[in-house]
Every structure is written in C-alpha cells, then in structure tokens.
Motif scaffolding. Structure first.
Motif, PDB file in Angstrom:
ATOM      1  N   GLU A 149       0.833  -1.208   0.000  1.00 59.10           N
ATOM      2  CA  GLU A 149       0.000   0.000   0.000  1.00 59.10           C
ATOM      3  C   GLU A 149       0.868   1.259   0.000  1.00 59.10           C
ATOM      4  N   ALA A 150       1.935   1.243   0.795  1.00 59.80           N
ATOM      5  CA  ALA A 150       2.826   2.396   0.847  1.00 59.80           C
ATOM      6  C   ALA A 150       3.563   2.582  -0.479  1.00 59.80           C
ATOM      7  N   LEU A 151       3.970   1.478  -1.094  1.00 59.65           N
ATOM      8  CA  LEU A 151       4.621   1.580  -2.408  1.00 59.65           C
ATOM      9  C   LEU A 151       3.676   2.168  -3.446  1.00 59.65           C
ATOM     10  N   ALA A 152       2.409   1.766  -3.403  1.00 63.99           N
ATOM     11  CA  ALA A 152       1.429   2.325  -4.337  1.00 63.99           C
ATOM     12  C   ALA A 152       1.251   3.822  -4.086  1.00 63.99           C
ATOM     13  N   GLU A 153       1.259   4.216  -2.811  1.00 61.80           N
ATOM     14  CA  GLU A 153       1.141   5.634  -2.469  1.00 61.80           C
ATOM     15  C   GLU A 153       2.356   6.411  -2.962  1.00 61.80           C
ATOM     16  N   MET A 154       3.536   5.835  -2.814  1.00 62.22           N
ATOM     17  CA  MET A 154       4.745   6.500  -3.288  1.00 62.22           C
ATOM     18  C   MET A 154       4.739   6.647  -4.805  1.00 62.22           C
ATOM     19  N   THR A 155       4.316   5.605  -5.503  1.00 59.94           N
ATOM     20  CA  THR A 155       4.257   5.646  -6.968  1.00 59.94           C
ATOM     21  C   THR A 155       3.272   6.709  -7.445  1.00 59.94           C
ATOM     22  N   LYS A 156       2.129   6.776  -6.787  1.00 60.10           N
ATOM     23  CA  LYS A 156       1.125   7.793  -7.136  1.00 60.10           C
ATOM     24  C   LYS A 156       1.680   9.192  -6.900  1.00 60.10           C
ATOM     25  N   ALA A 157       2.356   9.375  -5.761  1.00 56.94           N
ATOM     26  CA  ALA A 157       2.926  10.680  -5.451  1.00 56.94           C
ATOM     27  C   ALA A 157       3.989  11.068  -6.471  1.00 56.94           C
ATOM     28  N   ARG A 158       4.798  10.090  -6.916  1.00 58.83           N
ATOM     29  CA  ARG A 158       5.831  10.401  -7.914  1.00 58.83           C
ATOM     30  C   ARG A 158       5.198  10.830  -9.232  1.00 58.83           C
ATOM     31  N   ASP A 159       4.100  10.193  -9.634  1.00 59.04           N
ATOM     32  CA  ASP A 159       3.394  10.590 -10.852  1.00 59.04           C
ATOM     33  C   ASP A 159       2.828  12.003 -10.715  1.00 59.04           C
ATOM     34  N   GLU A 160       2.301  12.301  -9.531  1.00 58.97           N
ATOM     35  CA  GLU A 160       1.752  13.639  -9.288  1.00 58.97           C
ATOM     36  C   GLU A 160       2.857  14.689  -9.289  1.00 58.97           C
ATOM     37  N   MET A 161       4.021  14.327  -8.770  1.00 58.92           N
ATOM     38  CA  MET A 161       5.168  15.235  -8.822  1.00 58.92           C
ATOM     39  C   MET A 161       5.513  15.613 -10.251  1.00 58.92           C
ATOM     40  N   GLU A 162       5.536  14.621 -11.128  1.00 59.83           N
ATOM     41  CA  GLU A 162       5.910  14.882 -12.519  1.00 59.83           C
ATOM     42  C   GLU A 162       4.886  15.756 -13.211  1.00 59.83           C
ATOM     43  N   ARG A 163       3.601  15.483 -12.967  1.00 57.48           N
ATOM     44  CA  ARG A 163       2.558  16.330 -13.565  1.00 57.48           C
ATOM     45  C   ARG A 163       2.677  17.760 -13.067  1.00 57.48           C
ATOM     46  N   ALA A 164       2.921  17.915 -11.761  1.00 54.70           N
ATOM     47  CA  ALA A 164       3.031  19.254 -11.191  1.00 54.70           C
ATOM     48  C   ALA A 164       4.262  19.979 -11.732  1.00 54.70           C
ATOM     49  N   PHE A 165       5.370  19.247 -11.899  1.00 59.68           N
ATOM     50  CA  PHE A 165       6.576  19.858 -12.446  1.00 59.68           C
ATOM     51  C   PHE A 165       6.325  20.371 -13.859  1.00 59.68           C
ATOM     52  N   ARG A 166       5.698  19.555 -14.680  1.00 57.12           N
ATOM     53  CA  ARG A 166       5.449  19.948 -16.072  1.00 57.12           C
ATOM     54  C   ARG A 166       4.458  21.106 -16.164  1.00 57.12           C
ATOM     55  N   ALA A 167       3.558  21.184 -15.179  1.00 57.83           N
ATOM     56  CA  ALA A 167       2.578  22.279 -15.162  1.00 57.83           C
ATOM     57  C   ALA A 167       3.120  23.526 -14.469  1.00 57.83           C
ATOM     58  N   GLY A 168       4.302  23.402 -13.857  1.00 56.76           N
ATOM     59  CA  GLY A 168       4.867  24.526 -13.123  1.00 56.76           C
ATOM     60  C   GLY A 168       4.110  24.850 -11.854  1.00 56.76           C
ATOM     61  N   ASP A 169       3.412  23.851 -11.282  1.00 55.45           N
ATOM     62  CA  ASP A 169       2.611  24.039 -10.076  1.00 55.45           C
ATOM     63  C   ASP A 169       3.471  23.656  -8.872  1.00 55.45           C
ATOM     64  N   LEU A 170       4.127  24.656  -8.284  1.00 53.80           N
ATOM     65  CA  LEU A 170       5.085  24.386  -7.218  1.00 53.80           C
ATOM     66  C   LEU A 170       4.405  23.873  -5.953  1.00 53.80           C
ATOM     67  N   ASP A 171       3.222  24.399  -5.638  1.00 50.86           N
ATOM     68  CA  ASP A 171       2.517  23.934  -4.442  1.00 50.86           C
ATOM     69  C   ASP A 171       2.193  22.448  -4.547  1.00 50.86           C
ATOM     70  N   ALA A 172       1.664  22.035  -5.695  1.00 45.05           N
ATOM     71  CA  ALA A 172       1.322  20.626  -5.891  1.00 45.05           C
ATOM     72  C   ALA A 172       2.582  19.772  -5.919  1.00 45.05           C
ATOM     73  N   TYR A 173       3.648  20.315  -6.482  1.00 46.43           N
ATOM     74  CA  TYR A 173       4.912  19.582  -6.546  1.00 46.43           C
ATOM     75  C   TYR A 173       5.423  19.270  -5.145  1.00 46.43           C
ATOM     76  N   LEU A 174       5.455  20.289  -4.286  1.00 44.48           N
ATOM     77  CA  LEU A 174       5.966  20.081  -2.936  1.00 44.48           C
ATOM     78  C   LEU A 174       5.066  19.156  -2.128  1.00 44.48           C
ATOM     79  N   ALA A 175       3.753  19.279  -2.304  1.00 40.47           N
ATOM     80  CA  ALA A 175       2.839  18.400  -1.574  1.00 40.47           C
ATOM     81  C   ALA A 175       3.091  16.938  -1.926  1.00 40.47           C
ATOM     82  N   SER A 176       3.275  16.645  -3.206  1.00 45.57           N
ATOM     83  CA  SER A 176       3.524  15.265  -3.620  1.00 45.57           C
ATOM     84  C   SER A 176       4.940  14.823  -3.240  1.00 45.57           C
TER      85      SER A 176
END
Length: 230
Positions: free
Chosen positions: A109-136
C-alpha cells in the motif's frame, strides 16, 4: 507588507490561529525573509487585538522564524547558510534513519502511495505548479517514513518542515535545480521497491547533501551580490 484581504479566524484559540496562519505564510515565502511584521497591520488583517499577535510572534521567534529587536519591531527571519546547515544536520539524522527502517518494512500500500505521489510530482513539475509539486514530494517521503513506525521521530520531522520549505522554495527559483530535485525521490522509490534499507538510507543522505550544497551556493551568491550592490 503587501495588502492582503481580511482573514477572519474560525478557531477556538485566536492566538493559535494567528500563529498558524503566519507560520504558513512564512514557510511558503508569502511573507518574505526580512519583511517587517507590524503589529497593527497584522491585527487588522486578522481582525484581532494586538495581544494574540504579540504572543504568536513570540512563538514564531522561539522557532527561529521571526526576529525581534527592541524599538525596531519584528521581521521574518532571513535565510542563512548557518540555519540551513542546522536544518540539514537534523534532517540527515532523522530522515536517513526513517528511510532505512521504512524501506525494510515497506508495504504494498505504501509503495502504491509512493508511486502515485511520484506521478503527481511529474505532472506538477510539467505544469509549473510548485505547491502541488511540494505536496507530492513530501507525500512520497512520508509514505516510506510511516512504515518505520517511529511516530515521535515523524512528529519531530514535521515540526522542522516549515523551516525546510523556505529553503526548498528558494532552491526551486533555479529551474535546473528544480528539475534535479526529482532525482532524490526516484532513488528512494527504487530502494523501497527493492526493500533495500541501506540503499534507501544512502539515497536520502545523497539527496539531503545535494540540497545543502546547492542552497549554500545560491545563498552565498546572493550574499556576494548584496555586498557588491551595497
């Protein structure tokens, strides 16, 4: 201080509400390092008396987020190489230990959460959304650290996070450094997938030392530029 809209507080403790609001704004650099914190302006913005503002500022001063001088009032604490070194020293002790134990005890479950967070990090980085990037970014690490089952250490780390974020946000002003910041979570995630505590500890140590070196360079360059312009 910039003009901000009145912010009524719906909280039982007015002092705690002012403290938490200012603490968040300082951590997010919405109140900039060195910025004055006039009592009357803050009281007016939060629609409270001066007393809870004074108490909130004292609490923030005890945490190193505010500095106060006699007859000169309070200001947001400046960023400094010395404070950064202290923060990273604390993080090195806490996070490398939590990363090792967390990776060894990681759940699916934790690995799935980490994988999801890493995907969200990449989306936030590409969108330039720093708040979302740091949260993930924090979510990915926290999913690992929770598996260490050391709640007291996790709480200690959380208490430092607002101090950390001021420096991470400063680091992210550099686009190249912002992009490179993703490498640490990648190596931690791979170590957790292998349930390799030693690799997770090393990945965390390397990431923290890299952040320290990059920010030391940036802060020293800023200091040199200020001295030249003065």
């Amino acid at each position: 201080m910039g003009v901000l809209e009145p912010t009524p507080l719906e909280i039982s403790s007015v002092e705690d509400g002012v403290y938490r609001a200012l603490r968040s704004e300082i951590g997010r650099l919405e109140l900039a390092p060195g910025q004055r914190l006039p009592l009357e302006e803050i009281a007016g913005r939060f629609q409270v008396s001066l007393t809870p503002v004074r108490h909130a500022l004292r609490r923030l001063e005890s945490e190193g987020l505010v500095v106060s001088l006699p007859r000169r009032g309070s200001r947001v604490a400046p960023l400094s190489v010395e404070e950064l070194e202290e923060i990273q020293a604390l993080r090195l002790g806490l996070e490398t230990f939590l990363a090792r134990l967390g990776a060894e005890a990681i759940t699916d479950e934790a690995l799935a959460e980490m994988t999801k967070a890493r995907d969200e990090m990449e989306r936030a980085f590409r969108a330039g959304d720093l708040d979302a990037y740091l949260a993930s970014f924090w979510s990915l690490r926290d999913a690992c650290y929770r598996c260490a089952a050391r709640p007291r250490l996790e709480r200690t780390l959380q208490d430092q996070r607002v101090r950390v974020e001021r420096y991470v946000l400063t680091l992210c002003r550099d686009r190249e450094a912002f992009a490179d910041l993703r490498r640490g979570p990648d190596t931690l995630l791979e170590a957790c997938r292998a349930r390799d505590g030693e690799a997770a500890e090393a990945a965390t140590r390397d990431a923290l030392q890299w952040v320290l070196a990059e920010l030391q360079r940036m802060l020293e360059n800023d200091r040199a530029s200020t001295e030249i312009s003065a």
